[in-house]
Write a protein that holds these residues in place. Structure first.
Motif, mmCIF file in Angstrom:
data_model
loop_
_atom_site.group_PDB
_atom_site.id
_atom_site.type_symbol
_atom_site.label_atom_id
_atom_site.label_comp_id
_atom_site.label_asym_id
_atom_site.label_seq_id
_atom_site.Cartn_x
_atom_site.Cartn_y
_atom_site.Cartn_z
ATOM 1 N N ALA A 94 0.825 -1.211 0.000
ATOM 2 C CA ALA A 94 0.000 0.000 0.000
ATOM 3 C C ALA A 94 0.859 1.260 0.000
ATOM 4 O O ALA A 94 1.974 1.274 0.510
ATOM 5 C CB ALA A 94 -0.908 0.016 1.218
ATOM 6 N N VAL A 99 -4.371 3.908 -0.902
ATOM 7 C CA VAL A 99 -5.326 3.913 0.210
ATOM 8 C C VAL A 99 -6.410 4.953 -0.037
ATOM 9 O O VAL A 99 -7.599 4.679 0.127
ATOM 10 C CB VAL A 99 -4.610 4.155 1.564
ATOM 11 C CG1 VAL A 99 -5.619 4.387 2.678
ATOM 12 C CG2 VAL A 99 -3.694 2.987 1.903
ATOM 13 N N ARG A 132 -9.879 0.752 8.451
ATOM 14 C CA ARG A 132 -8.556 0.537 7.864
ATOM 15 C C ARG A 132 -7.523 0.355 8.964
ATOM 16 O O ARG A 132 -7.548 1.061 9.972
ATOM 17 C CB ARG A 132 -8.151 1.731 7.013
ATOM 18 C CG ARG A 132 -6.927 1.453 6.146
ATOM 19 C CD ARG A 132 -6.160 2.703 5.775
ATOM 20 N NE ARG A 132 -5.433 3.300 6.875
ATOM 21 C CZ ARG A 132 -4.277 2.823 7.381
ATOM 22 N NH1 ARG A 132 -3.733 1.744 6.904
ATOM 23 N NH2 ARG A 132 -3.682 3.449 8.376
ATOM 24 N N THR A 139 -1.781 -3.940 4.724
ATOM 25 C CA THR A 139 -2.836 -2.955 4.931
ATOM 26 C C THR A 139 -4.150 -3.657 4.662
ATOM 27 O O THR A 139 -4.306 -4.337 3.646
ATOM 28 C CB THR A 139 -2.660 -1.758 3.972
ATOM 29 O OG1 THR A 139 -1.415 -1.123 4.272
ATOM 30 C CG2 THR A 139 -3.798 -0.763 4.115
ATOM 31 N N ILE A 141 -8.372 -3.145 4.537
ATOM 32 C CA ILE A 141 -9.499 -2.213 4.472
ATOM 33 C C ILE A 141 -10.780 -3.035 4.412
ATOM 34 O O ILE A 141 -10.905 -3.951 3.590
ATOM 35 C CB ILE A 141 -9.411 -1.298 3.233
ATOM 36 C CG1 ILE A 141 -8.133 -0.460 3.278
ATOM 37 C CG2 ILE A 141 -10.650 -0.403 3.129
ATOM 38 C CD1 ILE A 141 -7.853 0.333 2.018
#
Length: 180
Positions: A94, A99, A132, A139, A141
């Motif tokens: 990421a 993001v 998140r 990462t 989400i």
């Protein structure tokens, strides 16, 4: 004219009655997320999260690659027991632009702690909830329309799965490369 109308009806009615009816279950696909994750692991370089939750269904699981932003990611759609929907997105690559693109116009409204891990809580203009966080180099989400308790359940299961995958990978590497 009556003969033409009768012939048309004679052709259309059998086709109409032979087609299956569509119900809500017609569109409910239960994807084996674990199998798809194992298939994606070679491209990903890690085993993507495949959380298992009782009475939840997955309608898609895919490894997304080849995008112009250069960030490859894992994506799974879950249908919750209360007919909500949450999308899980995971990447180990990421960047702030990626993001921002994934969360869209969602604005930070606070934080949420799920199993001792802090998540950013965001609210999207379309009513979606977005969570998140970063866990073990990934990462994660979560976004969709569901109750926060369902986000908590998926978040906890996802973090547990990522951590378990990391442990198994470390054990696999240590057994394949014995010291000495």
């Amino acid at each position: 004219m009556l003969i033409a109308t009768g012939a048309t009806i004679a052709v259309v009615l059998p086709v109409y009655f032979l087609n299956p009816t569509y119900t809500a279950d017609t569109y409910r696909r239960d994807i084996d997320v674990g199998t798809v994750a194992r298939q994606a692991a070679g491209d990903a370089g890690y085993l993507p999260a495949a959380p298992e939750l009782q009475d939840w269904y997955s309608n898609y699981a895919r490894w997304v690659t080849g995008r112009s932003d250069g960030v490859d990611y894992w994506e799974v759609g879950f249908l919750t027991p209360d007919s909500g929907f949450i999308q899980l997105t995971q990447t180990d690559d990421a960047n702030p632009t990626w993001v921002a693109q994934r969360i869209g116009d969602a604005q930070i409204s606070g934080t949420r702690t799920i199993d001792d891990l802090e998540w950013e809580l965001l609210d999207a203009p379309d009513g979606d909830t977005v969570l998140r966080t970063d866990v073990d180099g990934s990462t994660v989400i979560l976004n969709g329309e569901a109750e926060l308790s369902e986000f908590d359940s998926l978040g906890a299961a996802t973090v547990e799965d990522i951590r378990q995958n990391e442990i198994e990978e470390a054990e696999r590497l240590s057994s394949s490369n014995p010291a000495g």
